[in-house]
Design a protein around this motif. Sequence first.
Motif, PDB file in Angstrom:
ATOM      1  N   ALA A  43       0.816  -1.217   0.000  1.00 34.44           N
ATOM      2  CA  ALA A  43       0.000   0.000   0.000  1.00 34.44           C
ATOM      3  C   ALA A  43       0.848   1.265   0.000  1.00 34.44           C
ATOM      4  CB  ALA A  43      -0.929  -0.001   1.217  1.00 34.44           C
ATOM      5  N   LEU A  44       2.133   1.154   0.374  1.00 38.71           N
ATOM      6  CA  LEU A  44       3.014   2.328   0.381  1.00 38.71           C
ATOM      7  C   LEU A  44       3.426   2.760  -1.028  1.00 38.71           C
ATOM      8  CD1 LEU A  44       5.366   1.345   3.351  1.00 38.71           C
ATOM      9  CD2 LEU A  44       3.552   3.068   3.381  1.00 38.71           C
ATOM     10  N   VAL A  45       3.253   1.889  -2.018  1.00 38.36           N
ATOM     11  CA  VAL A  45       3.598   2.179  -3.425  1.00 38.36           C
ATOM     12  C   VAL A  45       5.042   2.704  -3.506  1.00 38.36           C
ATOM     13  CG1 VAL A  45       2.742   3.165  -5.582  1.00 38.36           C
ATOM     14  CG2 VAL A  45       1.166   2.873  -3.668  1.00 38.36           C
ATOM     15  N   LEU A  46       5.960   1.918  -3.010  1.00 38.02           N
ATOM     16  CA  LEU A  46       7.358   2.344  -2.957  1.00 38.02           C
ATOM     17  C   LEU A  46       8.064   2.116  -4.285  1.00 38.02           C
ATOM     18  CD1 LEU A  46       8.264   0.787   0.507  1.00 38.02           C
ATOM     19  CD2 LEU A  46       7.794   3.202   0.023  1.00 38.02           C
ATOM     20  N   GLY A  47       8.960   3.043  -4.631  1.00 35.11           N
ATOM     21  CA  GLY A  47       9.851   2.869  -5.759  1.00 35.11           C
ATOM     22  C   GLY A  47      11.235   2.494  -5.270  1.00 35.11           C
ATOM     23  N   PRO A  48      12.135   2.114  -6.163  1.00 35.36           N
ATOM     24  CA  PRO A  48      13.464   1.655  -5.739  1.00 35.36           C
ATOM     25  C   PRO A  48      14.280   2.714  -5.007  1.00 35.36           C
ATOM     26  CG  PRO A  48      13.360   1.928  -8.130  1.00 35.36           C
ATOM     27  CD  PRO A  48      11.961   2.036  -7.624  1.00 35.36           C
ATOM     28  N   ASP A  49      13.964   3.985  -5.217  1.00 35.59           N
ATOM     29  CA  ASP A  49      14.722   5.051  -4.572  1.00 35.59           C
ATOM     30  C   ASP A  49      13.919   5.783  -3.496  1.00 35.59           C
ATOM     31  OD1 ASP A  49      16.928   4.586  -6.273  1.00 35.59           O
ATOM     32  OD2 ASP A  49      16.002   5.807  -7.845  1.00 35.59           O
ATOM     33  N   SER A  50      12.814   5.207  -3.070  1.00 34.93           N
ATOM     34  CA  SER A  50      11.943   5.880  -2.100  1.00 34.93           C
ATOM     35  C   SER A  50      12.603   6.011  -0.733  1.00 34.93           C
ATOM     36  CB  SER A  50      10.631   5.105  -1.940  1.00 34.93           C
ATOM     37  OG  SER A  50       9.860   5.138  -3.120  1.00 34.93           O
ATOM     38  N   ARG A  51      12.184   7.039  -0.028  1.00 35.58           N
ATOM     39  CA  ARG A  51      12.572   7.241   1.376  1.00 35.58           C
ATOM     40  C   ARG A  51      11.330   6.952   2.217  1.00 35.58           C
ATOM     41  NH1 ARG A  51      13.493  13.304   0.563  1.00 35.58           N
ATOM     42  NH2 ARG A  51      11.641  12.782  -0.668  1.00 35.58           N
ATOM     43  N   VAL A  52      11.453   6.004   3.140  1.00 34.59           N
ATOM     44  CA  VAL A  52      10.281   5.567   3.896  1.00 34.59           C
ATOM     45  C   VAL A  52      10.558   5.629   5.390  1.00 34.59           C
ATOM     46  CG1 VAL A  52      10.993   3.151   3.631  1.00 34.59           C
ATOM     47  CG2 VAL A  52       8.627   3.678   4.226  1.00 34.59           C
ATOM     48  N   ALA A  53       9.546   6.054   6.139  1.00 35.87           N
ATOM     49  CA  ALA A  53       9.634   6.124   7.599  1.00 35.87           C
ATOM     50  C   ALA A  53       8.755   5.041   8.199  1.00 35.87           C
ATOM     51  CB  ALA A  53       9.193   7.496   8.091  1.00 35.87           C
ATOM     52  N   ASP A  54       9.286   4.343   9.210  1.00 30.26           N
ATOM     53  CA  ASP A  54       8.523   3.341   9.946  1.00 30.26           C
ATOM     54  C   ASP A  54       8.366   3.853  11.368  1.00 30.26           C
ATOM     55  OD1 ASP A  54       7.176   0.926  10.273  1.00 30.26           O
ATOM     56  OD2 ASP A  54       8.968  -0.095  11.000  1.00 30.26           O
ATOM     57  N   LEU A  55       7.155   4.286  11.699  1.00 29.74           N
ATOM     58  CA  LEU A  55       6.892   4.924  12.985  1.00 29.74           C
ATOM     59  C   LEU A  55       6.572   3.875  14.047  1.00 29.74           C
ATOM     60  CD1 LEU A  55       7.080   8.029  12.851  1.00 29.74           C
ATOM     61  CD2 LEU A  55       6.307   7.051  10.692  1.00 29.74           C
ATOM     62  N   ALA A  56       7.062   4.129  15.276  1.00 34.16           N
ATOM     63  CA  ALA A  56       6.901   3.160  16.364  1.00 34.16           C
ATOM     64  C   ALA A  56       7.418   1.805  15.897  1.00 34.16           C
ATOM     65  CB  ALA A  56       5.456   3.093  16.841  1.00 34.16           C
ATOM     66  N   CYS A  57       8.660   1.779  15.469  1.00 30.16           N
ATOM     67  CA  CYS A  57       9.214   0.608  14.765  1.00 30.16           C
ATOM     68  C   CYS A  57       9.510  -0.568  15.680  1.00 30.16           C
ATOM     69  CB  CYS A  57      10.471   1.004  14.003  1.00 30.16           C
ATOM     70  SG  CYS A  57      11.872   1.512  15.041  1.00 30.16           S
ATOM     71  N   GLY A  58       9.404  -0.397  16.995  1.00 32.17           N
ATOM     72  CA  GLY A  58       9.557  -1.516  17.904  1.00 32.17           C
ATOM     73  C   GLY A  58      10.916  -2.179  17.805  1.00 32.17           C
ATOM     74  N   LEU A  59      10.921  -3.489  17.640  1.00 29.49           N
ATOM     75  CA  LEU A  59      12.174  -4.250  17.572  1.00 29.49           C
ATOM     76  C   LEU A  59      12.830  -4.181  16.198  1.00 29.49           C
ATOM     77  CD1 LEU A  59      11.159  -7.430  19.615  1.00 29.49           C
ATOM     78  CD2 LEU A  59      12.268  -5.347  20.427  1.00 29.49           C
ATOM     79  N   GLY A  60      12.206  -3.462  15.259  1.00 24.42           N
ATOM     80  CA  GLY A  60      12.841  -3.206  13.962  1.00 24.42           C
ATOM     81  C   GLY A  60      12.662  -4.288  12.920  1.00 24.42           C
ATOM     82  N   PHE A  61      11.703  -5.204  13.119  1.00 25.68           N
ATOM     83  CA  PHE A  61      11.546  -6.309  12.181  1.00 25.68           C
ATOM     84  C   PHE A  61      11.241  -5.840  10.762  1.00 25.68           C
ATOM     85  CE2 PHE A  61      10.064  -8.664  16.130  1.00 25.68           C
ATOM     86  CZ  PHE A  61      11.263  -9.327  16.295  1.00 25.68           C
ATOM     87  N   ASP A  62      10.507  -4.736  10.624  1.00 29.33           N
ATOM     88  CA  ASP A  62      10.098  -4.289   9.293  1.00 29.33           C
ATOM     89  C   ASP A  62      11.196  -3.527   8.553  1.00 29.33           C
ATOM     90  OD1 ASP A  62       7.195  -5.068   9.219  1.00 29.33           O
ATOM     91  OD2 ASP A  62       7.158  -3.830  11.022  1.00 29.33           O
ATOM     92  N   LEU A  63      12.194  -3.050   9.252  1.00 28.38           N
ATOM     93  CA  LEU A  63      13.177  -2.159   8.623  1.00 28.38           C
ATOM     94  C   LEU A  63      13.971  -2.837   7.507  1.00 28.38           C
ATOM     95  CD1 LEU A  63      14.438  -0.259  11.800  1.00 28.38           C
ATOM     96  CD2 LEU A  63      12.610   0.394  10.218  1.00 28.38           C
ATOM     97  N   PRO A  64      14.556  -4.020   7.726  1.00 28.17           N
ATOM     98  CA  PRO A  64      15.281  -4.659   6.607  1.00 28.17           C
ATOM     99  C   PRO A  64      14.380  -5.022   5.439  1.00 28.17           C
ATOM    100  CG  PRO A  64      15.941  -5.622   8.709  1.00 28.17           C
ATOM    101  CD  PRO A  64      14.728  -4.779   8.983  1.00 28.17           C
TER     102      PRO A  64
END
Length: 272
Positions: A43-64
């Motif tokens: 749903a974020l519709v990300l492109g290869p060069d996008s800059r994305v923020a993950d709010l309340a990222c917790g243990l960081g599982f989504d970051l990689p």
Amino acid sequence: MTFLADGFRRVDNAVNLAKLETCLSLMERLPDFQTYKRTSYEALVLGPDSRVADLACGLGFDLPRLKQLVPGGGVTGFDLSDSFVKAAQRHVADVLGAADPSITVRQGDIHALGCDPALFDAARIDRSLQHIPDPATAIGEMARIVRPGGIVCASEPDWSSFVIGSDLAGISRHAEDAFRNGFLNPMIGRELVDLVGGHLAITHHSVHPVLLKRLADAEIIFDLTETLQRCVAEERIPAAEAGTFYADLEDRDKNHRFFALLNIHVVAGRKR
């Protein structure tokens, strides 16, 4: 009693931080959680060069995972908890084998992140608006930090949909209500479409069932024993009935009839 919802509101002051980490780690492994998370990434519709923020990222599982979607871009995780910021940094290093300067984790309050406006192409939050005092302000802050045309996505449970299968429906309802009422914003899932739509043009709305079929998993995620203890302490149900109810759950689990169900809403919107 160490109640999960209480702990997630005050992570750095939590009596049992390991309990919170165990809950998050289990959810990360369950297929139904993985399914709605993939939808939130799409749903974020990300492109290869996008800059994305993950709010309340917790243990960081989504970051990689987000970084895999933006190989030429960048990922920034924010969390209010110093403990979770450090844990997320360790997780990123463990997954990647080394520090990656294009993935950063910062301490920040989602109500006021302190970063420049229009800094990101997309921003997401996952199961955290249920814990915070002012979800509307948080969504507004997410809209502020994305560029015009950027996407904001939120995934949150609707605790009114929470059901524990049991032959003792009356006691089950007390337990469901007790757990539901531990959250600051128990109906946030159903409210998301209006919260996001108040700041952005809705681009996505889907509802995803999370079905647990093991009592052991429900113990960790839905805090069943603590919930029943709270019900007894608050005189919602007698101790004997709580014991009978739990015995029913154990019998259902033994005979592969146990289930607990919750719906999670995923809502995204584009900044006008």
